[in-house]
Design a protein around this motif. Structure first.
Motif, short mmCIF file in Angstrom:
data_model
loop_
_atom_site.label_atom_id
_atom_site.label_comp_id
_atom_site.label_asym_id
_atom_site.label_seq_id
_atom_site.Cartn_x
_atom_site.Cartn_y
_atom_site.Cartn_z
N THR A 1 12.73 -50.10 -17.13
CA THR A 1 12.46 -50.10 -15.69
C THR A 1 10.96 -50.21 -15.46
N SER A 2 10.57 -50.45 -14.23
CA SER A 2 9.15 -50.60 -13.91
C SER A 2 8.42 -49.28 -13.75
N SER A 3 9.14 -48.17 -13.85
CA SER A 3 8.54 -46.83 -13.69
C SER A 3 8.44 -46.15 -15.04
N ASP A 4 7.22 -45.75 -15.42
CA ASP A 4 7.03 -45.04 -16.69
C ASP A 4 7.77 -43.70 -16.70
N THR A 5 7.71 -42.97 -15.59
CA THR A 5 8.36 -41.66 -15.55
C THR A 5 9.88 -41.78 -15.62
N THR A 6 10.43 -42.82 -15.00
CA THR A 6 11.89 -43.03 -15.09
C THR A 6 12.30 -43.35 -16.51
N ASN A 7 11.53 -44.18 -17.19
CA ASN A 7 11.84 -44.50 -18.58
C ASN A 7 11.75 -43.27 -19.47
N LEU A 8 10.74 -42.44 -19.23
CA LEU A 8 10.60 -41.23 -20.03
C LEU A 8 11.74 -40.26 -19.76
N GLU A 9 12.10 -40.08 -18.49
CA GLU A 9 13.19 -39.17 -18.15
C GLU A 9 14.51 -39.65 -18.75
N ALA A 10 14.74 -40.97 -18.72
CA ALA A 10 15.95 -41.51 -19.33
C ALA A 10 15.96 -41.29 -20.83
N THR A 11 14.80 -41.42 -21.47
CA THR A 11 14.71 -41.19 -22.91
C THR A 11 15.03 -39.75 -23.26
N LEU A 12 14.48 -38.81 -22.51
CA LEU A 12 14.75 -37.40 -22.78
C LEU A 12 16.22 -37.07 -22.54
N ALA A 13 16.82 -37.67 -21.51
CA ALA A 13 18.24 -37.46 -21.26
C ALA A 13 19.10 -38.04 -22.38
N ALA A 14 18.68 -39.20 -22.90
CA ALA A 14 19.44 -39.82 -23.99
C ALA A 14 19.36 -39.00 -25.27
N ARG A 15 18.24 -38.33 -25.48
CA ARG A 15 18.11 -37.50 -26.68
C ARG A 15 19.10 -36.32 -26.66
N ASP B 1 21.46 -44.39 -10.47
CA ASP B 1 20.16 -43.91 -10.90
C ASP B 1 20.29 -43.32 -12.29
N VAL B 2 19.53 -43.86 -13.23
CA VAL B 2 19.66 -43.42 -14.62
C VAL B 2 19.27 -41.97 -14.80
N THR B 3 18.49 -41.41 -13.87
CA THR B 3 18.07 -40.02 -13.99
C THR B 3 19.15 -39.05 -13.51
N GLU B 4 20.23 -39.55 -12.91
CA GLU B 4 21.31 -38.68 -12.45
C GLU B 4 22.28 -38.36 -13.58
N ASP B 5 22.91 -37.21 -13.47
CA ASP B 5 23.86 -36.80 -14.50
C ASP B 5 25.06 -37.72 -14.52
N GLY B 6 25.50 -38.05 -15.70
CA GLY B 6 26.71 -38.84 -15.87
C GLY B 6 26.51 -40.34 -15.95
N VAL B 7 25.33 -40.84 -15.55
CA VAL B 7 25.13 -42.29 -15.56
C VAL B 7 25.05 -42.82 -16.99
N LEU B 8 24.29 -42.13 -17.84
CA LEU B 8 24.19 -42.57 -19.23
C LEU B 8 25.52 -42.42 -19.96
N LYS B 9 26.28 -41.39 -19.63
CA LYS B 9 27.60 -41.24 -20.24
C LYS B 9 28.54 -42.36 -19.80
N SER B 10 28.41 -42.78 -18.54
CA SER B 10 29.23 -43.90 -18.08
C SER B 10 28.91 -45.19 -18.84
N ALA B 11 27.66 -45.33 -19.28
CA ALA B 11 27.27 -46.49 -20.08
C ALA B 11 27.57 -46.31 -21.56
N LYS B 12 28.27 -45.23 -21.92
CA LYS B 12 28.64 -44.94 -23.31
C LYS B 12 27.40 -44.82 -24.20
N ALA B 13 26.33 -44.21 -23.67
CA ALA B 13 25.10 -44.09 -24.45
C ALA B 13 25.29 -43.19 -25.66
#
Length: 617
Positions: free
Chosen positions: A440-454, A418-430
């Motif tokens: 993804t098909s969810s607007d809120t998931t995309n937004l949460e992933a964007t904020l985490a990436a920032r 789950d991209v919203t979980e801690d460590g997933v974006l780091k595992s992808a070397k973001a």
């Protein structure tokens, strides 16, 4: 049914309008695109619960399903083109068959995700039109069928946004082209003209707030398709140039084995390879010693050594001492070779067995693109990214998603989670990536992933998919205010796919359109035969500043040309020549790609343009 005052002609039967049928935002976006870009009268057939796009030149007809009765109410029989953009493939299939029976000469544009089914449907409906319209061959059949997928048509713009930070793209002959804005060159600098200069920007084109375009209030507005003299005289003004979308980054991994994602050098470990090399050196040394000490021929010495190595030779009891010593040494080498062969076979089998599993991101990976979501949109974007040789790391929560098998076949690293979980974006070397695509098909998931990436990197270019336009606008403005130096773009699949569907409704000769501030440039394919504006003239003589410009030439033979340069070029060799010499003479067998204004396209495609009137200077 809502009928606007100037829409009386559509109901009175004069035709000339276009019908768009759908049950989601794509239908409304296509209707708006036809109205605003191509200035067409549109009849929009939507379910009762769908909203009304409003505005002039759009007539709304409500129907629960696109039945033949509903198509008759929308006056589809006398329409120029019909688009079926329902989310369900079967609904579009049934409606397309009914529409072809209703009007054999109707131009159909059908939305379908299943590529194979769409190809068969296109061939079937085109054949039905050929049979119903006597004397019409396939090359000149304007009432054709075009099958498109919203995911396929939106993918190029998403890729261009991630790679080049623009969605002003046109796809032609398998090449992705973008309209790139160039700032005014400094003193002594040579401007970058790209493939060609499409426009000079107005003096108000630069927007400090970051909004795209200009309000057009400057003393000098944008100039479309300027000649070289106008470009030179427009010093101090930015330009819009046409260029190919390319990626300059790290090279991809070496060639894969059997398309399973296994490099040849990974079949066995380096330690095992060195051990086998040592055994080979020992065998060669024993062969040389046997040749020297026993006076045997080199071939016989090698044969004896191999027999001793595999312990299948007779004991050298009656042989000289040197021969006995060499046999013992060969036997010792054979004892060392046996476990190495077993280890090599086991390692190779283990490598092949694990090659079917998903790859993990390499430890030192950087300057790649992180793709979140491998649904129908994400899978298409992944394919386009790999066609451009761009390193990608995918993140997907569902192990059975559409794009998982594709990523496995392409050897693309995938992080399951789950991209919203801690460590997933780091595992992808973001934190070391060049861009992030949240699809993804969810607007809120995309937004949460964007904020985490920032939080991982403020300089990361982020493109997120938001299907709600109002929500996308609010998110974009908020992120721009919170991170003014970061590049964040929000895109809707319906918004990106609508231009391709609208251009297909105009005919296969229209490749697409781009906005230059508040004006529009169209790209179209025009046959030279019978055109006094092109036939017998050079490329420079056919150029009409501010109206149209020849930018490419189709080099394919007339009998092997594709009818649709915008959508049918995935499995064909490119045939367009973009670097045209101004003195190239255009003859009747040529076909050219032109950049033109709306009025210029109308002049080129109307029968009057093929009259015997002299060509305009």
């Amino acid at each position: 049914m809502v009928t606007l005052p100037h829409q009386q002609g559509a109901e009175s039967g004069d035709g000339g309008h276009m019908v768009v049928c759908g049950d989601d935002a794509l239908a409304q976006r296509v209707a708006v695109e036809l109205r605003d870009v191509y200035r067409q009268r549109v009849v929009l057939l939507v379910p009762e619960e769908a909203g009304d796009p409003g505005g002039p030149a759009v007539q709304v007809v409500t129907a629960a399903a696109p039945t033949q009765e509903a198509l008759v109410r929308a006056d589809a029989a006398r329409a120029t083109a019909l688009a079926l953009v329902y989310e369900d493939d079967e609904t579009n299939l049934r409606a397309a068959l009914a529409a072809r029976r209703l009007s054999p000469g109707l131009r159909l544009v059908v939305r379908m995700y299943n590529r194979k089914l769409g190809q068969h449907l296109e061939e079937l409906l085109d054949q039905a039109a050929l049979v119903a319209v006597p004397g019409m061959d396939r090359a000149s059949l304007d009432a054709s069928t075009t099958v498109l997928s919203d995911a396929d048509t939106a993918a190029p713009a998403l890729v261009a946004t991630a790679v080049a930070d623009t969605n002003k793209v046109v796809q032609a002959d398998g090449l992705l082209l973008r309209a790139a804005e160039r700032p005014a060159p400094g003193r002594g600098e040579v401007p970058d003209g790209g493939l060609c200069t499409l426009a000079l920007l107005s003096s108000t084109a630069a927007d400090p707030a970051g909004a795209e375009g200009s309000d057009g209030s400057g003393a000098q507005g944008p100039q479309l398709l300027p000649d070289d003299r106008t470009v030179r005289e427009g010093a101090g003004r930015g330009t819009v140039v046409l260029e190919a979308v390319r990626h300059e980054g790290p090279a991809l991994a070496p060639r894969r084995l059997a398309r399973r994602g296994v490099p040849l050098r990974d079949l066995v470990s380096s330690q095992l390879r060195w051990a086998l090399a040592g055994i080979l050196v020992a065998v060669l040394a024993l062969t040389a010693a046997t040749t020297w000490l026993t006076d045997a021929a080199p071939v016989s010495a090698a044969y004896l050594t191999l027999l001793d190595l595999f312990s299948i030779n007779e004991p050298a009891l009656e042989e000289p001492t040197a021969r006995q010593v060499l046999q013992l040494l060969s036997g010792l080498a054979g004892l060392a070779l046996l476990p190495l062969l077993v280890a090599g076979v086991l390692e190779a089998l283990g490598t092949f067995r694990t090659s079917g599993a998903l790859r993990r991101p390499p430890r030192g990976l950087s300057d790649h693109i992180v793709l979140l979501g491998l649904g129908k949109v994400g899978a298409r974007v992944l394919t386009r990214l790999r066609e451009l040789d761009i390193p990608v790391v995918c993140v997907e929560q569902d192990a059975d998603a559409r794009g998982i098998a594709l990523a496995r076949d392409l050897g693309v690293p995938v992080v399951l989670g789950d991209v919203t979980e801690d460590g997933v974006l780091k595992s992808a070397k973001a934190h070391r990536a060049e861009a992030l695509l949240a699809l993804t098909s969810s607007d809120t998931t995309n937004l949460e992933a964007t904020l985490a990436a920032r939080t991982l990197g403020n300089d990361l270019r982020v493109v997120l998919r938001l299907d709600d336009d109002d929500f996308a606008t609010a998110v974009y403005r908020t992120l721009r205010s919170a991170h003014p130096t970061a590049v964040t773009r929000s895109r809707s699949v319906a918004h990106l796919a609508a231009p391709a569907f609208a251009s297909a409704m105009m005919g296969r000769q229209v490749l697409g359109a781009i906005f230059v501030e508040r004006r529009i440039l169209l790209f179209a394919v025009v046959p030279v035969a019978g055109h006094p504006h092109f036939e017998g003239l050079t490329v420079a003589e056919a150029f009409r500043p501010g109206v149209w410009r020849v930018i490419a030439l189709d080099t394919a033979r007339p009998d092997s040309r594709s009818l649709d340069l915008a959508h049918d070029q995935h499995e064909q060799e490119p045939s367009l020549l973009w670097d045209l010499h101004p003195g190239h003479l255009l003859d009747a067998e040529d076909r050219v790609v032109v950049a033109t204004t709306r009025q210029g396209l109308a002049d080129l495609l109307t029968p009057a343009a093929r009259s015997d009137s002299p060509a305009a200077p």
